[in-house]
Enzyme design. Structure first.
Site, PDB file in Angstrom:
ATOM      1  N   LYS A  88     -17.646   0.382 -53.389  1.00 57.57           N
ATOM      2  CA  LYS A  88     -18.799  -0.510 -53.624  1.00 57.57           C
ATOM      3  C   LYS A  88     -18.724  -1.418 -52.266  1.00 57.57           C
ATOM      4  O   LYS A  88     -19.745  -2.364 -52.418  1.00 57.57           O
ATOM      5  CB  LYS A  88     -18.334  -1.739 -55.421  1.00 57.57           C
ATOM      6  CG  LYS A  88     -17.699  -0.678 -56.338  1.00 57.57           C
ATOM      7  CD  LYS A  88     -18.151  -1.362 -57.519  1.00 57.57           C
ATOM      8  CE  LYS A  88     -19.714  -0.143 -58.616  1.00 57.57           C
ATOM      9  NZ  LYS A  88     -19.503   0.278 -60.184  1.00 57.57           N
ATOM     10  N   LYS A  99     -22.420  10.006 -57.565  1.00 57.68           N
ATOM     11  CA  LYS A  99     -22.777   9.325 -59.016  1.00 57.68           C
ATOM     12  C   LYS A  99     -23.684   8.711 -59.995  1.00 57.68           C
ATOM     13  O   LYS A  99     -24.068   8.109 -58.611  1.00 57.68           O
ATOM     14  CB  LYS A  99     -21.584   8.722 -59.373  1.00 57.68           C
ATOM     15  CG  LYS A  99     -21.293   8.559 -60.622  1.00 57.68           C
ATOM     16  CD  LYS A  99     -20.154   7.402 -61.347  1.00 57.68           C
ATOM     17  CE  LYS A  99     -20.388   6.282 -61.279  1.00 57.68           C
ATOM     18  NZ  LYS A  99     -19.721   5.272 -61.993  1.00 57.68           N
ATOM     19  N   LYS A 137     -25.664   3.144 -62.988  1.00 60.11           N
ATOM     20  CA  LYS A 137     -26.346   1.693 -63.486  1.00 60.11           C
ATOM     21  C   LYS A 137     -26.336   0.999 -62.485  1.00 60.11           C
ATOM     22  O   LYS A 137     -27.621   0.165 -62.607  1.00 60.11           O
ATOM     23  CB  LYS A 137     -25.208   1.374 -64.865  1.00 60.11           C
ATOM     24  CG  LYS A 137     -24.560   0.649 -65.210  1.00 60.11           C
ATOM     25  CD  LYS A 137     -24.534   0.011 -66.170  1.00 60.11           C
ATOM     26  CE  LYS A 137     -22.623   0.351 -67.142  1.00 60.11           C
ATOM     27  NZ  LYS A 137     -21.928  -0.754 -66.360  1.00 60.11           N
TER      28      LYS A 137
HETATM   29  N1  AQP Z   1     -21.971   9.513 -63.424  1.00 62.09           N
HETATM   30  C1  AQP Z   1     -21.289   9.406 -64.948  1.00 62.09           C
HETATM   31  N2  AQP Z   1     -20.609  10.373 -65.279  1.00 62.09           N
HETATM   32  C2  AQP Z   1     -19.973  10.045 -66.315  1.00 62.09           C
HETATM   33  N3  AQP Z   1     -19.101   8.863 -67.208  1.00 62.09           N
HETATM   34  C3  AQP Z   1     -19.958   8.090 -66.603  1.00 62.09           C
HETATM   35  N4  AQP Z   1     -19.112   6.615 -66.317  1.00 62.09           N
HETATM   36  C4  AQP Z   1     -19.415   5.707 -65.662  1.00 62.09           C
HETATM   37  N5  AQP Z   1     -20.671   6.815 -65.114  1.00 62.09           N
HETATM   38  C5  AQP Z   1     -20.406   7.838 -64.952  1.00 62.09           C
HETATM   39  C6  AQP Z   1     -18.006   6.111 -67.341  1.00 62.09           C
HETATM   40  O1  AQP Z   1     -18.791   5.354 -68.113  1.00 62.09           O
HETATM   41  C7  AQP Z   1     -17.274   4.190 -68.268  1.00 62.09           C
HETATM   42  C8  AQP Z   1     -18.134   3.199 -68.321  1.00 62.09           C
HETATM   43  O2  AQP Z   1     -18.172   2.794 -66.990  1.00 62.09           O
HETATM   44  P1  AQP Z   1     -18.016   0.998 -66.501  1.00 62.09           P
HETATM   45  O3  AQP Z   1     -19.583   0.179 -66.605  1.00 62.09           O
HETATM   46  O4  AQP Z   1     -16.869   0.657 -66.839  1.00 62.09           O
HETATM   47  O5  AQP Z   1     -18.551   1.209 -65.023  1.00 62.09           O
HETATM   48  P2  AQP Z   1     -18.600   2.345 -64.009  1.00 62.09           P
HETATM   49  O6  AQP Z   1     -17.681   3.242 -64.155  1.00 62.09           O
HETATM   50  O7  AQP Z   1     -18.458   1.937 -62.433  1.00 62.09           O
HETATM   51  O8  AQP Z   1     -20.384   2.950 -64.236  1.00 62.09           O
HETATM   52  P3  AQP Z   1     -21.348   2.617 -63.812  1.00 62.09           P
HETATM   53  O9  AQP Z   1     -22.275   3.032 -64.389  1.00 62.09           O
HETATM   54  O10 AQP Z   1     -21.175   3.304 -62.669  1.00 62.09           O
HETATM   55  O11 AQP Z   1     -21.107   1.125 -64.130  1.00 62.09           O
HETATM   56  P4  AQP Z   1     -21.734   0.141 -62.340  1.00 62.09           P
HETATM   57  O12 AQP Z   1     -22.592   0.838 -62.117  1.00 62.09           O
HETATM   58  O13 AQP Z   1     -21.875  -1.443 -63.438  1.00 62.09           O
HETATM   59  O14 AQP Z   1     -19.934  -0.080 -61.568  1.00 62.09           O
HETATM   60  C9  AQP Z   1     -16.700   4.617 -67.090  1.00 62.09           C
HETATM   61  O15 AQP Z   1     -15.824   5.181 -68.169  1.00 62.09           O
HETATM   62  C10 AQP Z   1     -17.307   5.397 -66.168  1.00 62.09           C
HETATM   63  O16 AQP Z   1     -15.851   6.685 -66.372  1.00 62.09           O
END
Ligand code: AQP
Length: 329
Positions: free
Chosen positions: A112, A195, A198
């Site tokens: 990030k 990956k 969001k």
């Molecule tokens: N692509 C993915 N495949 C499987 N699991 C995923 N998770 C996120 N992306 C995938 C899982 O969703 C949960 C929530 O994630 P989070 O919101 O705490 O943050 P993150 O892991 O950083 O997910 P994002 O979507 O990538 O959010 P942003 O973009 O805001 O940082 C976690 O258990 C994660 O593993």
């Protein structure tokens, strides 16, 4: 100790099919196994710039998403992280027990912050795993369902628990992570080497996308040379990702999915993936709108905050006493 499940998602944007397959699809089953604490990680959402109104609306949406995913309302407590002050209080204590070197090795921080100018990287982004460790230990959680990207943070929490317990006695519960066999890392449809995320919505399927859009995104997903529907992450990352999505949504193994599409053309295979995704998301969206339109989340969150506050105070009090903070009442 009986199993205690804890899971959280940041309300940073529209949830993706990655979040759904990684964590939400199994929520009904995981929250029926034991007592669960499910939270909207809104303090974590502040680690990157976000508009106040967007954050508030995302938090409401996420509450309805948890409800629509089928969380067991008898056994699970749903709450907003910022409504439970013990998270921030414990964070102030625990930040002294994790070290700069450890935090700077976290892959998510490296990923990030790589896209940011150094003087725009907030301290909260760097210290994110400290707060996450607090989220976990406050509820004596034993099991943390996560996608693959969060394993490293749970491992760090385990290091913290070990360190803290060695110094102060057996006080904190040791957690373990739980990842799905199929679908722990769903990749972008436009670039299957990154990956689905969001905050980087390229190639994402959003849970609340119109179904015609979901279908279109899957039909135009990047595929690979060749014509065989076969799982091969290195040479066929696009097809492998679609096979994973299909298998995870259908609840079958990758091998079974491969067998189903033996001899199929890419176009027919994609159509089958789109069918299963639209069927699952269509039903999910109906439930989501029911919880949103009837404002059912309001009472659930109020009740949840009460229970989470009561529960988290127990660990917080023990920790404060252990480290030597004086209480006068
Ligand atoms: N692509 C993915 N495949 C499987 N699991 C995923 N998770 C996120 N992306 C995938 C899982 O969703 C949960 C929530 O994630 P989070 O919101 O705490 O943050 P993150 O892991 O950083 O997910 P994002 O979507 O990538 O959010 P942003 O973009 O805001 O940082 C976690 O258990 C994660 O593993």
């Amino acid at each position: 100790m009986a199993e205690r499940i804890l899971t959280g998602i940041k309300p940073t944007g529209q949830l993706t099919l990655g979040n759904y397959i990684g964590v939400l699809k199994n929520l009904k089953e995981t929250t029926s196994r034991g007592e669960s604490f499910i939270f909207i990680a809104d303090l974590h959402a502040l680690t990157l710039p976000i508009e106040p109104e967007v954050l508030r609306q995302n938090s409401i949406n996420l509450a309805c998403i948890y409800l629509a995913a089928g969380m067991n309302r008898e056994k699970a407590v749903l709450f907003l992280q910022s409504e439970v002050s013990a998270h921030a209080e414990l964070n102030a204590i625990m930040q002294n027990y994790l070290y700069m070197g450890e935090l700077s090795r976290m892959t998510q921080f490296k990923d990030k912050s790589a896209k940011m100018k150094e003087n725009a990287i907030g301290l909260g982004l760097f210290a994110y795993p400290v707060l996450m460790a607090c989220d976990i230990v406050l509820y004596n959680a034993t099991t943390i369902p996560v996608g693959e990207d969060q394993i490293q943070h749970v491992e760090l929490t385990r290091d913290l628990v070990k360190r803290f317990n060695n110094r102060y006695g057996d006080l904190l519960q040791m957690p373990k992570y739980e990842v799905r066999k199929v679908g722990a890392r769903i990749m972008s449809l436009s670039d299957p080497t990154v990956k689905m995320s969001k905050s980087d919505p390229k190639g994402d399927i959003f849970l609340l996308d119109d179904l015609a859009v979901v279908r279109k995104k899957i039909m135009s997903a990047v595929t690979d040379m060749g014509c065989e529907v076969k799982y091969d992450e290195e040479n066929k990352p696009g097809i492998s990702n679609l096979l994973t999505i299909y298998a995870a949504l259908k609840g079958v193994s990758i091998e079974e999915a491969e067998k189903t599409f033996e001899g199929s053309r890419y176009g027919d295979f994609k159509k089958a993936v789109a069918d299963v995704a639209c069927e699952e998301l269509g039903a999910f969206q109906e439930r989501y709108h029911y919880f949103l339109d009837n404002k059912i989340y309001e009472e659930v969150l109020r009740e949840g905050a009460k229970k989470a506050n009561e529960e988290s105070q127990k660990v917080l009090k023990k920790v404060k006493q252990a480290v030597g903070l004086l209480t006068v009442n």
